[in-house]
Every structure is written in C-alpha cells, then in structure tokens.
Design an enzyme around this catalytic site. Structure first.
Site, PDB file in Angstrom:
ATOM      1  N   ASP A 127      17.821  24.381  17.615  1.00 15.42           N
ATOM      2  CA  ASP A 127      16.886  23.251  17.665  1.00 15.42           C
ATOM      3  C   ASP A 127      16.100  23.240  18.972  1.00 15.42           C
ATOM      4  O   ASP A 127      14.906  22.953  18.992  1.00 15.42           O
ATOM      5  CB  ASP A 127      17.640  21.916  17.538  1.00 15.42           C
ATOM      6  CG  ASP A 127      18.317  21.749  16.189  1.00 15.42           C
ATOM      7  OD1 ASP A 127      17.833  22.330  15.205  1.00 15.42           O
ATOM      8  OD2 ASP A 127      19.339  21.034  16.129  1.00 15.42           O
ATOM      9  N   GLY A 153      21.060  34.951  14.909  1.00 20.01           N
ATOM     10  CA  GLY A 153      22.304  34.333  15.340  1.00 20.01           C
ATOM     11  C   GLY A 153      23.195  34.011  14.153  1.00 20.01           C
ATOM     12  O   GLY A 153      23.208  34.727  13.152  1.00 20.01           O
ATOM     13  N   SER A 154      23.918  32.907  14.241  1.00 21.68           N
ATOM     14  CA  SER A 154      24.918  32.555  13.238  1.00 21.68           C
ATOM     15  C   SER A 154      24.336  32.493  11.826  1.00 21.68           C
ATOM     16  O   SER A 154      24.715  33.260  10.945  1.00 21.68           O
ATOM     17  CB  SER A 154      25.552  31.213  13.598  1.00 21.68           C
ATOM     18  OG  SER A 154      26.440  30.783  12.592  1.00 21.68           O
ATOM     19  N   GLN A 155      23.382  31.583  11.613  1.00 25.79           N
ATOM     20  CA  GLN A 155      22.798  31.470  10.275  1.00 25.79           C
ATOM     21  C   GLN A 155      21.817  32.609   9.991  1.00 25.79           C
ATOM     22  O   GLN A 155      21.757  33.128   8.880  1.00 25.79           O
ATOM     23  CB  GLN A 155      22.092  30.124  10.119  1.00 25.79           C
ATOM     24  CG  GLN A 155      23.021  28.931  10.040  1.00 25.79           C
ATOM     25  CD  GLN A 155      23.885  28.911   8.781  1.00 25.79           C
ATOM     26  OE1 GLN A 155      23.609  29.578   7.791  1.00 25.79           O
ATOM     27  NE2 GLN A 155      24.964  28.143   8.836  1.00 25.79           N
ATOM     28  N   HIS A 213      18.222  23.251   9.242  1.00 24.82           N
ATOM     29  CA  HIS A 213      18.549  21.917   9.759  1.00 24.82           C
ATOM     30  C   HIS A 213      17.219  21.204   9.951  1.00 24.82           C
ATOM     31  O   HIS A 213      16.235  21.811  10.381  1.00 24.82           O
ATOM     32  CB  HIS A 213      19.310  22.035  11.080  1.00 24.82           C
ATOM     33  CG  HIS A 213      19.694  20.719  11.698  1.00 24.82           C
ATOM     34  ND1 HIS A 213      20.096  19.628  10.954  1.00 24.82           N
ATOM     35  CD2 HIS A 213      19.740  20.316  13.004  1.00 24.82           C
ATOM     36  CE1 HIS A 213      20.381  18.615  11.772  1.00 24.82           C
ATOM     37  NE2 HIS A 213      20.164  19.004  13.014  1.00 24.82           N
ATOM     38  N   GLY A 255      27.581  30.489   9.824  1.00 25.75           N
ATOM     39  CA  GLY A 255      27.038  31.722   9.268  1.00 25.75           C
ATOM     40  C   GLY A 255      28.074  32.758   8.881  1.00 25.75           C
ATOM     41  O   GLY A 255      27.942  33.422   7.845  1.00 25.75           O
TER      42      GLY A 255
END
Length: 341
Positions: free
Chosen positions: A84, A27-29, A109, A135
């Site tokens: 998360d 995904g983003s990161q 995180h 990201g």
C-alpha cells in the site's frame, strides 16, 4: 440472505486467453498470482523497477521481466502487487502515464483506491481480487489442486466486462476451486483494516502481552506465562478455524469451557467493544488512512520505534529460547522481514 458463492462453473478463463497480464511486483501476492496464472496457461509478464532484488527470482521462475512502465504499456490487465505504501508513487511515476482506455487495473487490497491515494482515470476498469490468505498459501493450495477463498469487487466498469475479468483471474489463481464472494472496495478495505487492528494483529497481540505481563507481575515463571498466553493460542485458533467457536468448545475441557463463557466476556467487555467501534469510525472516516499516509511519508519514525519497543519485550526473549527447544517448529527471524502484498 447469504452471499452468493462463485465457483469454477461461474468463471471463464478464455476471457484472459488473448490478453497480456502484467504483474507489478513479485512479493507475497505478486509471485503467487503470476505463477498460478502462468500454470493456468495465461500470458504473464512481470514489471519491476530497475535494481529490484526480485528480478533474478522472477527470471529464474521463467518470466519475462520488464521495467514497470513497459509492463503497463504492454499489459491489458495490470495487477498492482505492491505494498500500500508504495502504490501511490509507483502509480504516479510509471502507471498513470502509460495507462490507456480499455485496460484493467487490478488490486488485491482496496486501500489505495478507496482512500484515493491512487485515482484511476474513468476509461479503465478497476477491479479487486483478494485471496483470504498469504501468497505462499495461495501458491501451495493451487499446486495441491485446491484453492484459497477470495473476494472480488468492481470499482469501475466502462467495458462492462470487469466482473468476467475478475472471475477469470480468480479462476486462474485457483480461487474458484474454494469459492469467491463479491464485495465492494469500501467493504473489503474497511473490514480488512478493522480485523487487523482490533482482532487479528492488534487485538490478539495486545491480549497476549497483557496476559503474559499479568502472570509475570504476579510472580509466575515467564516460561509458564509464555506457554499459557502465547504458545497454546495456536491450538485454540486452529480448532476455531476448523470448526468455529462452538467446535473449539466441544474439544476443550468442561473447566476450560466454563472459564470461557463466564470470564471471557468480563475481559473483552462492553468497554472493549466501545473502543472497537471507535477504531471502526477512524477507519470509515479516513482518519486512520490519513495518519498512516502521513507516517510513511515522514519516514516511518513512530512506526519503527513502536516495532522496536515490541521486539525488546521479555516475551520475545523467553519465546525465542523456548521455540529453540521445539525442533518441529519452523523458525523465522524478524530481522529484515517486510510484508509484500
């Protein structure tokens, strides 16, 4: 005393050269870390669950994609690049059974580790590398020869090499070009949640809506309320981002400055700060985390209801129409969008 800022000279990429870096999630990161590390010459594999829509995307980017469990078995450093809400189940099913002594678990995180929805064994290193930006910005800055500032933290360090690995990973994704600050899982998690809830997301959106409603209820046109309470906020935030609050004040009119310093503290007053302290206590005590875990375990009912209520607010209809008149503005739809970390 100012925090030490680590830069390129403090990090050694060779620490990761002989290791397999497993990125779980794309995904983003996840995609940004994977691509930047690959471009930095590292051996990166991507772990995804069967049927993931990200499998063809990661393969198209040149990665070897394997099942999550296989990625954990093969990886020396395993990056939990999952939301998360997904980490606990993925950890229990695929990560924990395949962890062995000497491996490193990496997070961007600290939520899962700090609030113990994930409890790693004592024989693995546990580190945090957290870019202070989404990201796509981490990726874009890297390609431009720059970087996004980031945080590192060490939770467990049986190998005594954890900080070297964290700094090397930070360098591999471009963070040491901008600067790296060391923190703790506790500090990163609690300050991140506090910022999101009281200022960046919760505080800002509530302030915007209250201002918009106040003007509309007083008989002003919704379009005027939108421009004054939402649209122009970006201009002010950009000035703050570039030069701080004093720099913003230097760039606005004297009338705006006078209203800022005399009326602003009446709006965001001691009562608001008291509420902020209460929110911080809920974060520190774990009350917020327990509530959020219960919410996603029970199917996100209240979460989805509150989001739907926000989408139906008149500011969204007015804003969509006005943004359509601004051809220079990138258009985004909220439909089907989900944050991926």
């Amino acid at each position: 005393m100012p925090a030490k800022v680590y830069t390129d000279k403090d990090a050694d990429l060779s620490v990761l050269k002989s290791k397999t870096l497993a990125v779980l999630g794309f995904g983003s990161q996840g995609h940004a870390h994977a691509l930047n590390l690959k471009d930095s010459g590292m051996n990166v594999i991507v772990g995804l669950y069967e049927g993931s829509k990200s499998i063809p995307v990661a393969k198209e980017k040149g990665f070897e994609v394997v099942a999550t469990a296989e990625a954990v078995r093969r990886g020396d450093v395993i990056f939990m690049a999952l939301p998360d809400t997904k980490q606990a189940a993925a950890y229990k099913k695929d990560v924990a059974p395949n962890l062995s002594a000497g491996k490193t678990l990496l997070f961007s995180h600290g939520f899962s580790v700090h609030f113990k929805t994930v409890v790693p064994p004592k024989n693995v290193d546990v580190i945090l590398v957290a870019p202070k930006g989404p990201g796509h910005i981490v990726r874009r800055q890297y390609l431009e020869g720059k970087g996004v500032p980031l945080l590192i933290a060490i939770y467990q360090n049986p190998s005594q090499q954890a900080k070297k690995v964290a700094l090397a990973w930070a360098k591999g994704i471009g963070g040491t070009r901008a600067g790296v600050i060391e923190t703790t899982f506790k500090e990163e998690t609690e300050t991140d949640l506090f910022g999101e809830q009281t200022v960046l997301c919760g505080g800002a959106s509530a302030l915007i809506l209250a201002g918009y409603e106040t003007l509309v209820e007083a008989g002003y046109q919704p379009e005027m309320a939108y421009f004054e309470c939402l649209h122009e906020l970006k201009l002010i935030v950009d000035l703050m981002n570039e030069a701080g609050i004093s720099g913003m004040r230097f760039s606005v009119s004297e009338t705006a400055k006078w209203g800022d310093v005399t009326v602003g503290p009446k709006i965001v007053d001691a009562r608001v700060k008291k509420q902020m302290k209460s929110a911080l206590k809920d974060i520190q005590s774990g009350r917020f985390a327990k509530g959020w875990v219960k919410e996603y375990q029970s199917g996100y009912k209240r979460y989805h209801a509150l989001l739907k209520k926000g989408e139906r607010h008149s500011i969204e209809k007015v804003g969509a129409r006005l943004r359509s008149l601004m051809p220079w503005m990138k258009k985004h739809s909220v439909k089907g969008v989900q944050a991926a970390y």
